[in-house]
Design a protein around this motif. Structure first.
Motif, PDB file in Angstrom:
ATOM      1  N   ARG A 287      49.814  32.593  40.574  1.00 28.68           N
ATOM      2  CA  ARG A 287      49.129  32.746  41.719  1.00 28.68           C
ATOM      3  C   ARG A 287      49.071  34.123  42.440  1.00 28.68           C
ATOM      4  NH1 ARG A 287      50.596  27.473  45.275  1.00 28.68           N
ATOM      5  NH2 ARG A 287      48.955  28.586  46.302  1.00 28.68           N
ATOM      6  N   ALA A 288      50.229  35.070  42.162  1.00 29.68           N
ATOM      7  CA  ALA A 288      50.088  36.398  42.886  1.00 29.68           C
ATOM      8  C   ALA A 288      48.558  36.903  42.477  1.00 29.68           C
ATOM      9  CB  ALA A 288      51.294  37.101  42.367  1.00 29.68           C
ATOM     10  N   TRP A 289      48.221  36.783  41.309  1.00 28.57           N
ATOM     11  CA  TRP A 289      47.092  37.749  40.881  1.00 28.57           C
ATOM     12  C   TRP A 289      45.810  37.215  41.862  1.00 28.57           C
ATOM     13  CZ3 TRP A 289      45.765  42.079  39.178  1.00 28.57           C
ATOM     14  CH2 TRP A 289      44.662  42.340  38.649  1.00 28.57           C
ATOM     15  N   SER A 290      45.741  35.990  42.185  1.00 26.22           N
ATOM     16  CA  SER A 290      44.762  35.577  42.803  1.00 26.22           C
ATOM     17  C   SER A 290      44.814  36.296  44.476  1.00 26.22           C
ATOM     18  CB  SER A 290      44.696  33.783  43.115  1.00 26.22           C
ATOM     19  OG  SER A 290      45.636  33.598  43.706  1.00 26.22           O
ATOM     20  N   VAL A 291      45.917  36.264  44.806  1.00 23.14           N
ATOM     21  CA  VAL A 291      46.332  36.917  46.184  1.00 23.14           C
ATOM     22  C   VAL A 291      45.572  38.495  46.186  1.00 23.14           C
ATOM     23  CG1 VAL A 291      47.875  37.803  47.984  1.00 23.14           C
ATOM     24  CG2 VAL A 291      48.064  35.561  46.931  1.00 23.14           C
ATOM     25  N   VAL A 292      46.235  39.165  44.864  1.00 26.14           N
ATOM     26  CA  VAL A 292      45.894  40.392  44.856  1.00 26.14           C
ATOM     27  C   VAL A 292      44.272  40.791  44.649  1.00 26.14           C
ATOM     28  CG1 VAL A 292      46.066  42.629  43.238  1.00 26.14           C
ATOM     29  CG2 VAL A 292      47.963  41.264  43.766  1.00 26.14           C
ATOM     30  N   SER A 293      43.644  39.843  43.849  1.00 25.16           N
ATOM     31  CA  SER A 293      42.318  39.933  43.309  1.00 25.16           C
ATOM     32  C   SER A 293      41.529  39.689  44.549  1.00 25.16           C
ATOM     33  CB  SER A 293      41.930  39.089  42.137  1.00 25.16           C
ATOM     34  OG  SER A 293      40.842  39.237  41.684  1.00 25.16           O
ATOM     35  N   SER A 294      41.709  38.798  45.274  1.00 27.20           N
ATOM     36  CA  SER A 294      40.926  38.421  46.421  1.00 27.20           C
ATOM     37  C   SER A 294      40.763  39.711  47.487  1.00 27.20           C
ATOM     38  CB  SER A 294      41.177  37.224  47.004  1.00 27.20           C
ATOM     39  OG  SER A 294      42.685  37.468  47.549  1.00 27.20           O
ATOM     40  N   ALA A 295      41.872  40.252  47.425  1.00 26.48           N
ATOM     41  CA  ALA A 295      41.978  41.451  48.740  1.00 26.48           C
ATOM     42  C   ALA A 295      41.639  42.845  48.206  1.00 26.48           C
ATOM     43  CB  ALA A 295      43.721  41.355  49.133  1.00 26.48           C
ATOM     44  N   LYS A 296      41.172  43.011  46.983  1.00 28.86           N
ATOM     45  CA  LYS A 296      41.444  44.442  46.367  1.00 28.86           C
ATOM     46  C   LYS A 296      40.071  44.994  46.218  1.00 28.86           C
ATOM     47  CE  LYS A 296      42.527  43.429  41.493  1.00 28.86           C
ATOM     48  NZ  LYS A 296      41.471  44.239  40.862  1.00 28.86           N
ATOM     49  N   ALA A 297      39.024  44.480  46.649  1.00 28.28           N
ATOM     50  CA  ALA A 297      37.537  44.973  46.426  1.00 28.28           C
ATOM     51  C   ALA A 297      37.279  46.415  46.872  1.00 28.28           C
ATOM     52  CB  ALA A 297      36.626  43.882  47.180  1.00 28.28           C
ATOM     53  N   HIS A 298      37.729  46.690  47.900  1.00 34.05           N
ATOM     54  CA  HIS A 298      37.779  48.158  48.359  1.00 34.05           C
ATOM     55  C   HIS A 298      38.434  49.238  47.335  1.00 34.05           C
ATOM     56  CE1 HIS A 298      35.440  47.920  52.247  1.00 34.05           C
ATOM     57  NE2 HIS A 298      36.259  46.772  52.354  1.00 34.05           N
ATOM     58  N   LEU A 299      39.759  48.514  47.046  1.00 36.65           N
ATOM     59  CA  LEU A 299      40.502  49.369  45.972  1.00 36.65           C
ATOM     60  C   LEU A 299      39.739  49.455  44.833  1.00 36.65           C
ATOM     61  CD1 LEU A 299      42.984  50.670  45.067  1.00 36.65           C
ATOM     62  CD2 LEU A 299      44.077  48.477  44.753  1.00 36.65           C
ATOM     63  N   ASP A 300      39.175  48.282  44.076  1.00 38.11           N
ATOM     64  CA  ASP A 300      38.598  48.387  43.046  1.00 38.11           C
ATOM     65  C   ASP A 300      37.120  49.133  42.962  1.00 38.11           C
ATOM     66  OD1 ASP A 300      40.342  46.545  41.705  1.00 38.11           O
ATOM     67  OD2 ASP A 300      38.955  44.668  42.191  1.00 38.11           O
ATOM     68  N   ARG A 301      36.648  49.415  44.050  1.00 40.80           N
ATOM     69  CA  ARG A 301      35.401  50.171  44.029  1.00 40.80           C
ATOM     70  C   ARG A 301      35.868  51.767  43.776  1.00 40.80           C
ATOM     71  NH1 ARG A 301      31.314  48.707  48.587  1.00 40.80           N
ATOM     72  NH2 ARG A 301      33.078  48.466  49.856  1.00 40.80           N
ATOM     73  N   VAL A 302      37.042  52.111  44.583  1.00 40.41           N
ATOM     74  CA  VAL A 302      37.657  53.326  44.238  1.00 40.41           C
ATOM     75  C   VAL A 302      37.755  53.671  42.807  1.00 40.41           C
ATOM     76  CG1 VAL A 302      39.558  54.802  44.646  1.00 40.41           C
ATOM     77  CG2 VAL A 302      38.617  53.561  46.713  1.00 40.41           C
ATOM     78  N   ARG A 303      38.595  52.608  42.279  1.00 41.16           N
ATOM     79  CA  ARG A 303      38.708  52.725  40.753  1.00 41.16           C
ATOM     80  C   ARG A 303      37.623  52.779  40.005  1.00 41.16           C
ATOM     81  NH1 ARG A 303      41.401  47.237  39.637  1.00 41.16           N
ATOM     82  NH2 ARG A 303      41.837  48.274  37.757  1.00 41.16           N
ATOM     83  N   MET A 304      36.667  52.251  40.318  1.00 42.73           N
ATOM     84  CA  MET A 304      35.439  52.285  39.550  1.00 42.73           C
ATOM     85  C   MET A 304      34.799  53.877  39.744  1.00 42.73           C
ATOM     86  SD  MET A 304      34.804  49.669  37.718  1.00 42.73           S
ATOM     87  CE  MET A 304      33.049  49.798  37.197  1.00 42.73           C
ATOM     88  N   LEU A 305      35.014  54.265  40.951  1.00 42.21           N
ATOM     89  CA  LEU A 305      34.373  55.671  40.820  1.00 42.21           C
ATOM     90  C   LEU A 305      35.150  56.513  40.014  1.00 42.21           C
ATOM     91  CD1 LEU A 305      33.849  55.956  44.782  1.00 42.21           C
ATOM     92  CD2 LEU A 305      32.334  56.090  43.071  1.00 42.21           C
ATOM     93  N   THR A 306      36.235  56.316  39.732  1.00 43.61           N
ATOM     94  CA  THR A 306      37.272  57.166  38.939  1.00 43.61           C
ATOM     95  C   THR A 306      37.032  57.317  37.495  1.00 43.61           C
ATOM     96  OG1 THR A 306      39.042  55.783  38.731  1.00 43.61           O
ATOM     97  CG2 THR A 306      39.148  57.166  40.558  1.00 43.61           C
ATOM     98  N   LEU A 307      36.559  56.015  36.938  1.00 44.73           N
ATOM     99  CA  LEU A 307      36.460  55.642  35.730  1.00 44.73           C
ATOM    100  C   LEU A 307      35.519  56.697  34.802  1.00 44.73           C
ATOM    101  CD1 LEU A 307      36.616  51.685  35.222  1.00 44.73           C
ATOM    102  CD2 LEU A 307      38.613  53.507  35.238  1.00 44.73           C
ATOM    103  N   PRO A 308      34.344  57.140  35.176  1.00 42.08           N
ATOM    104  CA  PRO A 308      33.596  57.982  34.399  1.00 42.08           C
ATOM    105  C   PRO A 308      34.430  59.270  33.989  1.00 42.08           C
ATOM    106  CG  PRO A 308      32.311  57.155  36.270  1.00 42.08           C
ATOM    107  CD  PRO A 308      33.670  56.670  36.465  1.00 42.08           C
TER     108      PRO A 308
END
Length: 258
Positions: free
Chosen positions: A162-183
């Motif tokens: 259940r910890a992943w659902s907590v992390v996943s629901s909160a990290k959209a801004h973080l994920d967009r930063v991660r997506m900017l780095t992937l290229p």
């Protein structure tokens, strides 16, 4: 394959998936959220209920409900008289969510080391190999999906699904930063090597090594945050309720762990 493919859905395929789903409302929300996080809908872009409804082959009602839900999450902004827009990225929120994620994943890691089985090892190594293939072919969606699967799997192995659902629901801004780095091929290679080292350390039951690599791995988003703010100024917002010097101090503390 160890994890699902990450290729972008065409509008037609997205429409078919929505109509076959048990909940059109939930699937429309998931599709729009994924488009925002993956930067297909970049920060600042205007959103039209009519266009989104046509894109997914649904009425405006589930789109409107999805936008309300995404606004509650801070991913969409509704400006009276102006329109509806994809929210820009909050650096402060990135720092806070990274702290939450690091705290939960590091706390769970010793339990994963204690519980890992041969089947778990095979699955984790398959994810690492699939991620390597995604990197070689430039399939960033698939690469990101394997990243998510690996971190979620470590929490599940540790007995904290259940910890992943907590992390996943909160990290959209973080994920967009991660997506900017992937290229960036260098960052892709560094993240993949860290994944391999984490899996090796977990399987070998080297707790300190696993925690050290995982900590460095999760903090990479903070290391690239300020350079990305300079490179993509239109994608980020200034936090109005903090003075710039205080915001900068919080970022530095986030990186150092103090």
């Amino acid at each position: 394959m160890a994890a699902r493919g990450g290729r972008a859905l065409s509008p037609r395929r997205a429409r078919l998936n929505v109509l076959r789903g048990a909940s059109t409302r939930a699937q429309v929300y998931a599709l729009i959220r994924r488009a925002i996080v993956s930067l297909d809908l970049p920060p600042g872009q205007g959103l039209s209920e009519n266009e989104l409804a046509a894109r997914y082959g649904v009425s405006r009602t589930p789109v409107r409900e999805a936008i309300i839900r995404l606004a509650d999450e801070g991913l969409v902004e509704v400006a009276p008289q102006l329109g509806t827009f994809v929210s820009r990225i909050s650096a402060r929120e990135v720092v806070e969510v990274q702290f939450i994620r690091e705290t939960l994943e590091l706390a769970s890691l010793p339990h994963a080391i204690a519980n890992v089985t041969a089947a778990d090892e095979a699955y984790l190594r398959a994810l690492v190999e699939e991620q390597a293939e995604a990197g070689r072919t430039g399939d960033l969606r698939r690469w990101f999906a394997t990243d998510e699967d690996l971190h979620r799997s470590l929490l599940e192995i540790g007995g904290h699904p259940r910890a992943w659902s907590v992390v996943s629901s909160a990290k959209a801004h973080l994920d967009r930063v991660r997506m900017l780095t992937l290229p960036d091929p260098g960052i892709l290679a560094e993240l993949h090597e860290q994944h391999r080292q984490i899996v090796d350390a977990v399987v070998a039951k080297k707790r300190r090594q696993a925690q050290d690599v995982l900590r460095r791995h999760l903090r990479l988003a903070l290391d690239v945050l300020e350079p990305l703010e300079r490179q993509f100024p239109d994608y980020f917002i200034a936090d109005e309720d903090e003075e710039p010097d205080l915001a900068r101090t919080r970022l530095i503390r986030g990186r150092s762990g103090h």
